[in-house]
Design an enzyme around this catalytic site. Structure first.
Site, PDB file in Angstrom:
ATOM      1  N   SER A 149       0.828  -1.213   0.000  1.00  0.00           N
ATOM      2  CA  SER A 149       0.000   0.000   0.000  1.00  0.00           C
ATOM      3  C   SER A 149       0.858   1.257   0.000  1.00  0.00           C
ATOM      4  CB  SER A 149      -0.883   0.005   1.258  1.00  0.00           C
ATOM      5  OG  SER A 149      -0.056   0.069   2.411  1.00  0.00           O
ATOM      6  N   ASN A 150       2.184   1.079   0.098  1.00  0.00           N
ATOM      7  CA  ASN A 150       3.087   2.209   0.368  1.00  0.00           C
ATOM      8  C   ASN A 150       3.849   2.630  -0.895  1.00  0.00           C
ATOM      9  OD1 ASN A 150       5.398   3.709   1.159  1.00  0.00           O
ATOM     10  ND2 ASN A 150       5.280   2.862   3.233  1.00  0.00           N
ATOM     11  N   PRO A 151       3.500   3.796  -1.478  1.00  0.00           N
ATOM     12  CA  PRO A 151       4.144   4.214  -2.731  1.00  0.00           C
ATOM     13  C   PRO A 151       5.647   4.448  -2.573  1.00  0.00           C
ATOM     14  CG  PRO A 151       2.697   5.957  -1.876  1.00  0.00           C
ATOM     15  CD  PRO A 151       2.485   4.755  -1.008  1.00  0.00           C
ATOM     16  N   GLY A 152       6.078   4.878  -1.392  1.00  0.00           N
ATOM     17  CA  GLY A 152       7.513   5.094  -1.153  1.00  0.00           C
ATOM     18  C   GLY A 152       8.297   3.799  -1.262  1.00  0.00           C
ATOM     19  N   LYS A 153       7.737   2.745  -0.702  1.00  0.00           N
ATOM     20  CA  LYS A 153       8.393   1.436  -0.808  1.00  0.00           C
ATOM     21  C   LYS A 153       8.518   1.030  -2.276  1.00  0.00           C
ATOM     22  CE  LYS A 153       6.853  -1.029   3.385  1.00  0.00           C
ATOM     23  NZ  LYS A 153       6.171  -2.271   3.811  1.00  0.00           N
ATOM     24  N   GLU A 195      -2.300  -8.166   8.140  1.00  0.00           N
ATOM     25  CA  GLU A 195      -1.088  -8.319   8.965  1.00  0.00           C
ATOM     26  C   GLU A 195      -1.500  -8.845  10.327  1.00  0.00           C
ATOM     27  OE1 GLU A 195       1.631  -5.007   9.164  1.00  0.00           O
ATOM     28  OE2 GLU A 195       1.087  -4.331   7.163  1.00  0.00           O
ATOM     29  N   ASP A 222       7.959  -6.483   4.921  1.00  0.00           N
ATOM     30  CA  ASP A 222       7.567  -5.826   6.158  1.00  0.00           C
ATOM     31  C   ASP A 222       8.810  -5.189   6.755  1.00  0.00           C
ATOM     32  OD1 ASP A 222       5.070  -5.481   7.690  1.00  0.00           O
ATOM     33  OD2 ASP A 222       6.336  -6.138   9.337  1.00  0.00           O
ATOM     34  N   SER A 223       8.656  -3.943   7.194  1.00  0.00           N
ATOM     35  CA  SER A 223       9.811  -3.189   7.688  1.00  0.00           C
ATOM     36  C   SER A 223       9.465  -2.530   9.003  1.00  0.00           C
ATOM     37  CB  SER A 223      10.193  -2.076   6.708  1.00  0.00           C
ATOM     38  OG  SER A 223      10.504  -2.600   5.451  1.00  0.00           O
ATOM     39  N   ARG A 266      15.916  -1.608   3.150  1.00  0.00           N
ATOM     40  CA  ARG A 266      15.119  -2.150   2.035  1.00  0.00           C
ATOM     41  C   ARG A 266      16.023  -2.514   0.858  1.00  0.00           C
ATOM     42  NH1 ARG A 266      11.997   1.343   2.364  1.00  0.00           N
ATOM     43  NH2 ARG A 266      10.593   0.054   3.592  1.00  0.00           N
TER      44      ARG A 266
END
Ligand code: ITT
Length: 194
Positions: A13-17, A41, A69-70, A172
């Site tokens: 869901s995370n555009p930065g990732k 999760e 997952d971070s 990452r």
């Protein structure tokens, strides 16, 4: 599949990732597609458990699927926020962590557990970066805790650095380069099980 190109779908869901992962995996011949979706999760003690649950929660995608997952771990806070990093930040912001660290050791590390899946096979890859928590947020790049994380040997936060600099050393990037090396060497595909 095209010659020399591995198609992988990153579910996050995370555009930065996604932006970071696409840049890190490109040199390995990986064409990364994005499926923007939150995966279930579980309440779990470790990133690895959550990453495995995420990959098991992916349905209906062919080929290689990537999830990760971070979290940010602060040993002087007993590892907090750790697996709760996303929830804690959206609920409270940076304030409580900065306040708690006024009189505590500021060392911290980011950790990523990336999981690749294909059919019923799973492989996991781990990356970490050490640093310290800055006294106040600085910078506008990146996402999440980047404005308060100063990597070891740096004076600026991740959010003050260009994306390429973060991608050279980040948790990452380290996890995903392992995944990239694995994907780039087909002979290993049959020899590792995660
Ligand atoms: P998913 O859909 O992939 O789950 P998410 O943002 O919910 O996206 P996580 O569950 O892995 O991701 O939560 C990790 C949180 O830790 C994330 O939301 C950030 O707040 C923080 N985080 C992870 N990697 C980070 C990074 O590189 N820089 C700054 N903060 C990071």
């Amino acid at each position: 599949m095209r010659a020399g190109v591995t198609d992988v779908t990153f579910v996050t869901s995370n555009p930065g990732k996604f932006r970071e992962a696409r840049a890190v995996l490109r040199p390995y011949g990986v064409e990364l597609a994005w499926r923007r979706r939150s995966l279930p999760e579980p309440q779990a003690d470790s990133l690895a458990e959550v990453a495995r649950a995420k990959i098991d929660g992916v349905r209906g995608l062919a080929g290689y699927v990537l999830v990760e997952d971070s979290g940010l771990f602060i040993p002087s806070l007993n590892g907090f926020p750790g697996v709760y990093s996303a929830h804690f930040l959206t609920t409270w912001g940076f304030g409580p962590v900065l306040e708690l660290l006024r009189h505590r050791d500021r060392r911290a590390y980011f950790r990523t557990v990336a999981a690749l899946g294909r059919n019923d096979r799973r492989w996991t890859f781990v990356g970490e970066v050490r640093g310290t928590i800055a006294p106040r947020p600085r910078g506008r790049n990146g996402f999440g805790y980047d404005p308060i994380f100063v990597p070891e040997g740096w004076e600026r936060t991740f959010a003050e650095a260009p994306a390429e600099a973060k991608n050279r050393i980040s948790h990452r990037a380290r996890a995903l380069r392992k995944a990239g090396r694995f994907l780039a060497h087909p002979s290993r595909r049959t020899s590792r099980r995660g």
